[in-house]
Design an enzyme around this catalytic site. Structure first.
Site, PDB file in Angstrom:
ATOM      1  N   PRO A 285       1.033  -1.245  -0.117  1.00 17.71           N
ATOM      2  CA  PRO A 285       0.091  -0.050  -0.097  1.00 17.71           C
ATOM      3  C   PRO A 285       0.843   1.090  -0.008  1.00 17.71           C
ATOM      4  CG  PRO A 285       0.087  -1.033   2.372  1.00 17.71           C
ATOM      5  CD  PRO A 285       1.025  -1.845   1.251  1.00 17.71           C
ATOM      6  N   ASP A 461       6.120   2.695   1.569  1.00 19.60           N
ATOM      7  CA  ASP A 461       5.241   1.904   2.218  1.00 19.60           C
ATOM      8  C   ASP A 461       4.497   2.055   3.124  1.00 19.60           C
ATOM      9  OD1 ASP A 461       3.774  -0.650   3.333  1.00 19.60           O
ATOM     10  OD2 ASP A 461       5.320  -1.716   2.454  1.00 19.60           O
ATOM     11  N   HIS A 462       3.451   2.433   3.094  1.00 13.64           N
ATOM     12  CA  HIS A 462       2.545   3.201   4.553  1.00 13.64           C
ATOM     13  C   HIS A 462       2.224   1.951   5.487  1.00 13.64           C
ATOM     14  CE1 HIS A 462       0.482   6.431   5.676  1.00 13.64           C
ATOM     15  NE2 HIS A 462      -0.012   6.910   4.478  1.00 13.64           N
ATOM     16  N   ARG A 463       2.727   0.820   5.361  1.00 16.45           N
ATOM     17  CA  ARG A 463       2.882  -0.192   6.362  1.00 16.45           C
ATOM     18  C   ARG A 463       3.713  -0.086   7.469  1.00 16.45           C
ATOM     19  NH1 ARG A 463       2.748  -5.777   3.353  1.00 16.45           N
ATOM     20  NH2 ARG A 463       4.361  -4.448   2.143  1.00 16.45           N
ATOM     21  N   CYS A 465       5.457   3.095   7.879  1.00 10.99           N
ATOM     22  CA  CYS A 465       5.483   4.647   8.543  1.00 10.99           C
ATOM     23  C   CYS A 465       4.676   5.419   8.013  1.00 10.99           C
ATOM     24  CB  CYS A 465       6.667   5.105   8.245  1.00 10.99           C
ATOM     25  SG  CYS A 465       7.179   5.537   6.614  1.00 10.99           S
TER      26      CYS A 465
END
Length: 491
Positions: A285, A461-463, A465
């Protein structure tokens, strides 16, 4: 004259299952020696020359340039000749190997007992080579032995279905003997795992490896085999009736009605890039942040260094230096996400930065990495970036150089563009892009001026940070470009 020996295409590194034959270096009737390059092949990693493990006369070439050959299939047939004919015999004492190939656990069977006379013959042939190593593969031989992990009989028997015929098993075992998987980068799979997946119809391209660096293990395939398969509601779909004119005939595309001008197979480096990018888009994501940066200070610094007669690093080396410093302050972007068998996930951090440098080559986009880049000065980074770019464009980069990055720097400004929402190089979690540096109007101390401006784009990658961390890192690099002397005491 001795019986003709057939050399099978070996695994040239990282568990690749096929290679494209680029060119032959020998012809039928030629005399060849042990370790003489006989062909150039291109894999999904790089272009390499394949050495012959046998000496003798070339009896047959199994393939034409442009063909894709499977690992374990015949490559060349060689007829050994007596020493009196002037060609080295197969009984000659083997030379010491350059280095033994290191084989990780679960990637190779221990030396199995040959299933038949053919396997026993191969065991003897294997001793005739010099042992020279080529991207994880070398002609076997020499006195040094690679370390192997012996698998218990129970763990091997699961790979042998009851209906397997002895002759088929013997041929399969012989193929496994001739295939070597020396590394653990990316979705590397052993011959055992490949065979197990093939026998049970498991698509390895969609599996997520649970081993180190995403290695696909036997347990991953077993889990896929035992997973329930959803049955479609309609077992007999209604037949689709198409008018005759919609079918593709005589080189005309059915959907557009246009004549087809070309068909280009997706293979080699392009195939590997497509698989990595598809996996990145489907799993990560991602989000993107960007900022315009006044690079006038950095440009002026380089000009002053040139005036002093010193060797000046390239702009990318300076930015690489700023990136490694930024990753030390924001280590969340220098990580990797690993998934466990129970569905849980971990964010894995690293003590160091292997900085990937995206390089466009004739074979496609590749990303060799500068190992331990955080320890290098701008000048040292410049030298290593130039070296890696050269070997990548020649197709000679090693699997380790191409598969060990932890963060990627992409200079697409050389193509004359300002910005791009780049795709993250899986399994990394971020990529920084640098656009072209051009003159733009800029406000300096309340006055309008013409400055050298570039755009930085960070995809993350929003997972691992949130936007605050990503923006903080991006601003850190931007500030360093605008005020470069604060970080370049070690130029």
């Amino acid at each position: 004259m001795s019986e003709t020996r057939v050399f099978l295409l070996p695994d040239l590194g990282e568990g690749l299952t096929e290679a494209e034959l680029v060119s032959w270096h020998v012809a039928v009737g030629d005399s060849i020696e042990v370790d003489q390059p006989i062909a150039e092949v291109e894999t999904a990693k790089s272009a390499v020359e394949v050495p012959s493990p046998y000496a003798g006369i070339v009896a047959e070439l199994h393939g034409k340039p442009g063909e894709t050959l499977d690992v374990g299939k015949p490559l060349i047939s060689v007829t050994p000749v007596s020493s009196g004919a002037g060609v080295a015999t197969d009984d000659a004492a083997p030379a010491e190997p350059a280095q033994p190939a290191v084989v990780p656990a679960e990637t190779e069977l221990a030396e199995p007992k040959p299933a038949n006379a053919e396997a026993e013959a191969y065991r003897e042939e294997e001793k005739a080579g010099s042992g020279n190593v080529l991207i994880g593969y070398g002609t076997p031989g020499g006195h040094a032995a690679a370390k192997r992990t012996r698998l218990p009989k129970a763990s091997v028997s699961v790979l042998e279905p009851a209906e397997t015929q002895p002759a088929d098993k013997a041929a399969d075992d012989l193929t496994l003997l001739r295939t070597r998987v020396p590394g653990k980068l990316g979705a590397v799979i052993s011959p055992l795992v490949r065979r197990m997946a093939r026998e049970h119809g498991v698509d390895l391209g969609v599996l997520h490896g649970s081993g180190e660096s995403g290695l696909i293990m036997r347990r991953d395939v077993e889990k896929a085999i035992s997973a329930p398969v959803a049955e479609p509601a309609e077992t007999k779909p209604a037949p689709v009736v198409e008018p005759a004119e919609t079918k593709e005939t005589q080189g005309r595309d059915a959907r557009t009605g246009l004549a087809i001008s070309s068909r280009t197979p997706v293979r080699g480096v392009r195939k590997a890039v497509a698989a990595t990018m598809s996996r990145s888009r489907s799993e990560i994501p991602e989000a993107t942040v960007w900022v315009d940066v006044d690079a006038t200070g950095l440009m002026e610094l380089r000009e002053s260094m040139k005036a002093g007669g010193a060797a000046v690093p390239g702009l990318l080396a300076f930015i690489a230096r700023f990136v490694t410093a930024g990753l030390k302050k924001y280590p969340e972007l220098n990580t990797r996400i690993e998934s466990a068998e129970d569905g849980s996930q971990e964010i894995v951090g690293f003590d160091g930065v292997n900085l990937g440098i995206a390089a466009q080559t004739d074979r496609g986009l590749v990303v060799p990495s500068v190992r331990s880049a955080e320890k290098l000065s701008a000048r040292e980074l410049d030298a290593e970036i130039r070296r890696l770019t050269d070997v990548a464009r020649e197709g000679k980069a090693t699997p380790t150089e191409l598969g060990s990055g932890t963060f990627t720097l992409n200079n697409y400004g050389v193509f004359g563009v300002d910005g791009s929402a780049a795709i993250i190089n899986h399994p990394e979690v971020a990529i920084l892009g640098v656009g072209r540096i051009i003159d733009k109007p800029w406000v300096v101390n309340g006055e309008l001026a013409v400055r050298k401006v570039t755009e930085l784009t960070l995809t993350f990658d929003h997972r691992v940070c949130d936007g605050g961390t990503a923006a903080g890192f991006l601003r850190f690099v931007a500030d360093a470009i605008e005020n470069p002397t604060t970080l370049l005491a070690d130029i």
